[in-house]
Design a protein around this motif. Structure first.
Motif, PDB file in Angstrom:
ATOM      1  N   HIS A   3       0.798  -1.052   0.070  1.00  0.00           N
ATOM      2  CA  HIS A   3       0.154  -0.083   0.061  1.00  0.00           C
ATOM      3  C   HIS A   3       0.990   1.187   0.053  1.00  0.00           C
ATOM      4  O   HIS A   3       0.391   2.327   0.341  1.00  0.00           O
ATOM      5  CB  HIS A   3      -1.093  -0.066   1.051  1.00  0.00           C
ATOM      6  N   THR A   4       2.044   1.298  -0.570  1.00  0.00           N
ATOM      7  CA  THR A   4       2.862   2.383  -0.818  1.00  0.00           C
ATOM      8  C   THR A   4       2.445   3.473  -1.650  1.00  0.00           C
ATOM      9  O   THR A   4       1.761   3.101  -2.464  1.00  0.00           O
ATOM     10  CB  THR A   4       4.246   2.171  -1.239  1.00  0.00           C
ATOM     11  N   PRO A   5       2.139   4.690  -1.038  1.00  0.00           N
ATOM     12  CA  PRO A   5       1.430   5.769  -1.793  1.00  0.00           C
ATOM     13  C   PRO A   5       2.286   5.967  -3.234  1.00  0.00           C
ATOM     14  O   PRO A   5       3.692   5.897  -3.147  1.00  0.00           O
ATOM     15  CB  PRO A   5       1.448   6.934  -1.120  1.00  0.00           C
ATOM     16  N   ILE A   6       1.689   5.983  -4.394  1.00  0.00           N
ATOM     17  CA  ILE A   6       2.300   6.348  -5.569  1.00  0.00           C
ATOM     18  C   ILE A   6       2.027   8.119  -5.815  1.00  0.00           C
ATOM     19  O   ILE A   6       0.957   8.265  -5.682  1.00  0.00           O
ATOM     20  CB  ILE A   6       2.122   5.497  -6.656  1.00  0.00           C
ATOM     21  N   PHE A   7       3.055   8.413  -6.485  1.00  0.00           N
ATOM     22  CA  PHE A   7       2.942   9.773  -6.983  1.00  0.00           C
ATOM     23  C   PHE A   7       2.896   9.586  -8.782  1.00  0.00           C
ATOM     24  O   PHE A   7       3.726   8.917  -9.235  1.00  0.00           O
ATOM     25  CB  PHE A   7       4.234  10.545  -6.981  1.00  0.00           C
ATOM     26  N   ILE A   8       1.940  10.066  -9.437  1.00  0.00           N
ATOM     27  CA  ILE A   8       1.763   9.944 -10.946  1.00  0.00           C
ATOM     28  C   ILE A   8       1.980  11.447 -11.427  1.00  0.00           C
ATOM     29  O   ILE A   8       1.332  12.254 -11.221  1.00  0.00           O
ATOM     30  CB  ILE A   8       0.250   9.648 -11.045  1.00  0.00           C
ATOM     31  N   GLY A   9       3.063  11.418 -12.404  1.00  0.00           N
ATOM     32  CA  GLY A   9       3.480  12.520 -12.940  1.00  0.00           C
ATOM     33  C   GLY A   9       3.574  12.398 -14.630  1.00  0.00           C
ATOM     34  O   GLY A   9       3.295  11.227 -14.874  1.00  0.00           O
ATOM     35  N   ALA A  10       3.849  13.174 -15.106  1.00  0.00           N
ATOM     36  CA  ALA A  10       4.163  12.890 -16.618  1.00  0.00           C
ATOM     37  C   ALA A  10       5.134  14.262 -17.164  1.00  0.00           C
ATOM     38  O   ALA A  10       5.075  15.454 -16.626  1.00  0.00           O
ATOM     39  CB  ALA A  10       3.185  12.974 -17.529  1.00  0.00           C
ATOM     40  N   PRO A  43      11.406   8.513  -4.598  1.00  0.00           N
ATOM     41  CA  PRO A  43      12.011   7.417  -4.865  1.00  0.00           C
ATOM     42  C   PRO A  43      11.268   7.003  -6.297  1.00  0.00           C
ATOM     43  O   PRO A  43      10.103   6.969  -6.406  1.00  0.00           O
ATOM     44  CB  PRO A  43      12.059   6.346  -4.016  1.00  0.00           C
ATOM     45  N   ASP A  44      12.394   6.234  -7.240  1.00  0.00           N
ATOM     46  CA  ASP A  44      11.527   5.703  -8.342  1.00  0.00           C
ATOM     47  C   ASP A  44      10.600   4.766  -8.136  1.00  0.00           C
ATOM     48  O   ASP A  44       9.376   4.569  -8.841  1.00  0.00           O
ATOM     49  CB  ASP A  44      12.550   4.896  -9.098  1.00  0.00           C
ATOM     50  N   ALA A  45      10.633   3.945  -6.841  1.00  0.00           N
ATOM     51  CA  ALA A  45       9.855   3.108  -6.613  1.00  0.00           C
ATOM     52  C   ALA A  45       8.223   3.674  -6.425  1.00  0.00           C
ATOM     53  O   ALA A  45       7.162   2.836  -6.549  1.00  0.00           O
ATOM     54  CB  ALA A  45      10.080   2.065  -5.341  1.00  0.00           C
ATOM     55  N   GLN A  46       8.095   4.808  -6.074  1.00  0.00           N
ATOM     56  CA  GLN A  46       6.975   5.357  -5.825  1.00  0.00           C
ATOM     57  C   GLN A  46       6.379   6.292  -6.974  1.00  0.00           C
ATOM     58  O   GLN A  46       5.351   7.175  -6.852  1.00  0.00           O
ATOM     59  CB  GLN A  46       7.018   6.425  -4.660  1.00  0.00           C
ATOM     60  N   TYR A  47       7.361   6.498  -7.859  1.00  0.00           N
ATOM     61  CA  TYR A  47       6.819   7.355  -9.047  1.00  0.00           C
ATOM     62  C   TYR A  47       6.273   6.480 -10.212  1.00  0.00           C
ATOM     63  O   TYR A  47       6.896   5.769 -10.660  1.00  0.00           O
ATOM     64  CB  TYR A  47       8.180   8.188  -9.731  1.00  0.00           C
ATOM     65  N   ARG A  48       5.054   6.990 -10.779  1.00  0.00           N
ATOM     66  CA  ARG A  48       4.480   6.377 -12.101  1.00  0.00           C
ATOM     67  C   ARG A  48       4.319   7.420 -12.899  1.00  0.00           C
ATOM     68  O   ARG A  48       3.955   8.469 -12.694  1.00  0.00           O
ATOM     69  CB  ARG A  48       3.231   5.771 -11.767  1.00  0.00           C
TER      70      ARG A  48
END
Ligand SMILES: [Zn+2]
Length: 372
Positions: A3-10, A43-48
């Motif tokens: 359930h680690t929060p993710i950050f969605i960017g582009a 960190p990369d693991a949380q970035y989508r």
């Protein structure tokens, strides 16, 4: 860790602009990404990376004719008055289809991420004015509606939509008028565009609207959050919460006359986090490059569990110092080397007290009805 929060960017948010004279000429999502990276919070693991939604994914709410017109406007760079494309508010710019479609793709990705529980942050989303058949209020595609519909399509049946943007969520209200599954709760400045969302307007039982007066402060926000918003969300017992976290209700914003600190955004995120197994937080308005970048970075820190520093380290402060704004108003030192504003307390206006009393009463009648 599931359930680690993710950050969605582009990448598309970096360098694309609605034009030099538009309130959205400023960078917003890139500032949040740069600040979060500088602080070691991304960190990369949380970035989508947000995908760009296909036209067929947008016609769940928008008409095929409108989406075709939006694609045509991007290709030809010509206005299309039939769909309000090419107006002062909704200019035709080089990424006029791809950028909103990417924000929507981010919302759909956020919904997928929280399918089995969790937290997703899509600061490029929150475009709550978009209408089925035309652009409206800087919004070409209604990301919140598409995202919530996607959650409903997964079989979730109770969604709380909370909107703390300075403007009323008219496009979302059109989509979910009379819904028994979606409850919309919006705080917004009264007598301001789009002039909808009156206290008496309950969208056929689906909405709680809280119009607030000029100068609306942290003390008043705290009262509404604790007396109206949180009890209403608790009564619904939602499967998922969608928080539209527009940053245009803070004092420095040029498009409202409200006077919140960004502590209100942090408070809302903190309080709602625990109230449902799924949380999607999106951006929205925010037209002062410093205050919107700071507020949305505070939101990510809160979601991801990072302490906000008293003073920013030089590398992070430099990101704020390097922002430019075409307007005369320039930032105070505090906006350049901190993230969290000092509290902006104040008196509770009669209007806010009355709204809280009316809504508390309505809520107790509604929840009373649900008791066996
Ligand atoms: Zn707004």
């Amino acid at each position: 860790m599931t359930h680690t929060p993710i950050f969605i960017g582009a990448r598309i948010y970096r360098g694309s602009s609605y034009g030099a004279h538009h309130p959205l000429s400023i960078p917003r999502v890139p500032t949040v990404i740069d600040l979060s990276r500088a602080l070691g919070w991304l960190p990369d693991a949380q970035y989508r990376t947000s995908p760009c939604a296909k036209p067929s994914a947008l016609t769940g709410f928008h008409t095929p004719d409108y989406i075709a017109a939006l694609q045509r406007a991007e290709a030809t760079q010509q206005p299309d008055p039939d769909f309000d494309l090419g107006t002062l508010s909704n200019p035709v710019f080089p990424e006029v289809y791809r950028r909103p479609a990417t924000a929507a793709g981010g919302g759909l990705l956020a919904a997928e991420h929280v399918r089995n529980g969790g937290v997703a942050y899509n600061p490029g989303g929150g475009t709550h004015h978009g209408l089925p058949d035309r652009a409206n209020g800087f919004c070409y595609v209604n990301e919140p509606v598409l995202t919530i519909r996607h959650l409903l399509g997964m079989g979730l049946s109770r969604i709380a939509y909370v909107d703390i943007d300075a403007h009323h969520c008219d496009g979302v209200a059109v989509a979910f008028h009379g819904s028994e599954q979606v409850r919309m709760i919006s705080i917004h400045e009264e007598n301001r565009w789009p002039f909808t969302g009156a206290l008496e307007d309950d969208a056929g039982g689906a909405a709680i609207n809280i119009p607030v007066p000029r100068g609306f402060n942290d003390t008043e926000f705290d009262l509404i959050l604790n007396e109206v918003i949180l009890p209403a969300v608790a009564a619904q017992n939602p499967d998922a919460i969608y928080l539209q976290c527009g940053a245009d209700a803070v004092t420095e914003d040029p498009l409202s006359r409200l006077a919140l600190s960004n502590r209100c955004h942090v408070m809302a995120v903190d309080a709602l986090h625990a109230m449902a197994p799924r949380l999607i937080v999106a951006g929205g308005g925010g037209y002062n490059p410093w205050s919107v970048g700071r507020a949305w970075t505070c939101v990510w820190a809160t979601l991801a569990g990072h302490d906000l520093p008293e003073r920013l380290p030089e590398a992070a402060s430099a990101i704020l110092r390097n922002l430019h704004w075409s307007r005369k108003a320039q930032p105070t030192e505090d906006l350049l080397d901190t993230l969290l504003d000092p509290p902006r307390h104040g008196p509770i206006s009669d209007q806010v007290r009355t709204a809280v009393a009316v809504l508390t009463k309505r809520l107790s009648i509604q929840t009373g009805k649900h008791q066996p």
